[in-house]
Design an enzyme around this catalytic site. Structure first.
Site, PDB file in Angstrom:
ATOM      1  N   TYR A  36       0.823  -1.219   0.000  1.00 44.88           N
ATOM      2  CA  TYR A  36       0.000   0.000   0.000  1.00 44.88           C
ATOM      3  C   TYR A  36       0.850   1.258   0.000  1.00 44.88           C
ATOM      4  CZ  TYR A  36       1.505  -0.195   4.795  1.00 44.88           C
ATOM      5  OH  TYR A  36       2.303  -0.254   5.916  1.00 44.88           O
ATOM      6  N   GLY A  37       2.175   1.102   0.053  1.00 47.75           N
ATOM      7  CA  GLY A  37       3.025   2.279   0.250  1.00 47.75           C
ATOM      8  C   GLY A  37       4.132   2.374  -0.773  1.00 47.75           C
ATOM      9  N   GLU A 111      11.518  -3.868   5.491  1.00 40.22           N
ATOM     10  CA  GLU A 111      10.477  -3.306   6.355  1.00 40.22           C
ATOM     11  C   GLU A 111      10.835  -3.401   7.849  1.00 40.22           C
ATOM     12  OE1 GLU A 111       8.488  -1.540   4.848  1.00 40.22           O
ATOM     13  OE2 GLU A 111       8.538  -2.372   2.839  1.00 40.22           O
TER      14      GLU A 111
HETATM   15  N1  PCA Z   1       6.306  -0.281   2.234  1.00 36.97           N
HETATM   16  C1  PCA Z   1       5.345  -1.327   2.440  1.00 36.97           C
HETATM   17  C2  PCA Z   1       4.782  -1.027   3.774  1.00 36.97           C
HETATM   18  C3  PCA Z   1       4.900   0.439   3.915  1.00 36.97           C
HETATM   19  C4  PCA Z   1       5.905   0.826   2.898  1.00 36.97           C
HETATM   20  O1  PCA Z   1       6.255   1.929   2.586  1.00 36.97           O
HETATM   21  C5  PCA Z   1       4.290  -1.280   1.365  1.00 36.97           C
HETATM   22  O2  PCA Z   1       4.436  -0.553   0.375  1.00 36.97           O
HETATM   23  O3  PCA Z   1       3.272  -1.979   1.509  1.00 36.97           O
END
Ligand code: PCA
Length: 218
Positions: A36-37, A111
């Protein structure tokens, strides 16, 4: 090929639900990850997924949103975090990938799973149908996502004024600072703690004068 076909081809599911299932030979070697990020297309950590897709360790399965409301907020340097608080926030948009154990280990490392930054936990989602598949029922999926670690989740929610975003888009990512450009003498946990103890900005929907008054009264 549509998202449903891609999942079917990987042997990940039955007629109406796709999920991580360690009992079947195909899915035992891959995990579904909802991003999501910054791992999404167009964001700074997507290069990791590109690398892994090039080596056959990851595959993009389609656009996805969470089946339930979940808060999506930002921490220090506009880093995004999903919070494991069901029923608050909004359904969150993202992308679904299938990743090999080797790729999963690299993602966990990025992460900071063993460093207490994020925790990888289950998430229920719905695959967003492409045009040719629109007549079909929504495809429920069971994946995993990187959530803010439980040690600071409550404080992060409060620091964001208990408001979440629907999507981490260019707008929400504005001001993002890459890891290599952050102060190197502080750990990411230190940076999170500093962020949590700094004052929240005034709500942006307030008139500037009202916003100034809010700041002055703090
Ligand atoms: N990366 C992971 C978790 C938050 C982030 O910046 C993602 O994109 O899901």
């Amino acid at each position: 090929m549509g998202a449903a076909d891609r999942l079917e081809e990987m042997g990940m599911g039955n007629h109406n639900s796709f999920h991580n299932d360690n009992t079947s030979t195909c899915s035992s070697i891959s995990t579904l990850i909802f991003t999501y990020g910054t791992l999404k297309h167009g964001f700074s950590n997507h290069t990791l997924l590109q690398d892994m897709m090039a080596s056959g360790d990851a595959a993009f399965l389609g656009l996805c949103r969470t089946a339930n409301q979940l808060p999506l907020v930002c921490g220090p340097y506009r880093v995004p975090f999903l919070l494991n608080f069901h029923g608050r926030g909004h359904p969150v948009s993202g992308e679904l990938y299938s990743v090999s154990p080797r790729a999963l280990a690299r993602m966990d490392d990025l992460e900071g799973v063993t460093r207490g930054h994020y925790e990888r936990l289950p998430v229920r989602g719905v695959l967003i149908q492409e045009e040719e598949e629109e007549d079909h029922d929504p495809l429920p999926i069971e994946a995993e996502a990187y959530y803010a670690h439980s040690t600071y989740v409550e404080a992060l929610w409060k620091r964001n004024g208990e408001k979440g975003y629907q999507c981490y888009s260019e707008k929400e990512a504005k001001g993002y600072v890459k890891c290599k450009d952050r102060p190197q003498h502080l750990s990411f946990m230190d940076q999170i703690q500093l962020f949590l103890s700094s004052p929240s900005p005034p709500p942006s929907d307030l008139h500037p004068i009202a916003a100034a008054a809010t700041t002055a009264s703090k």
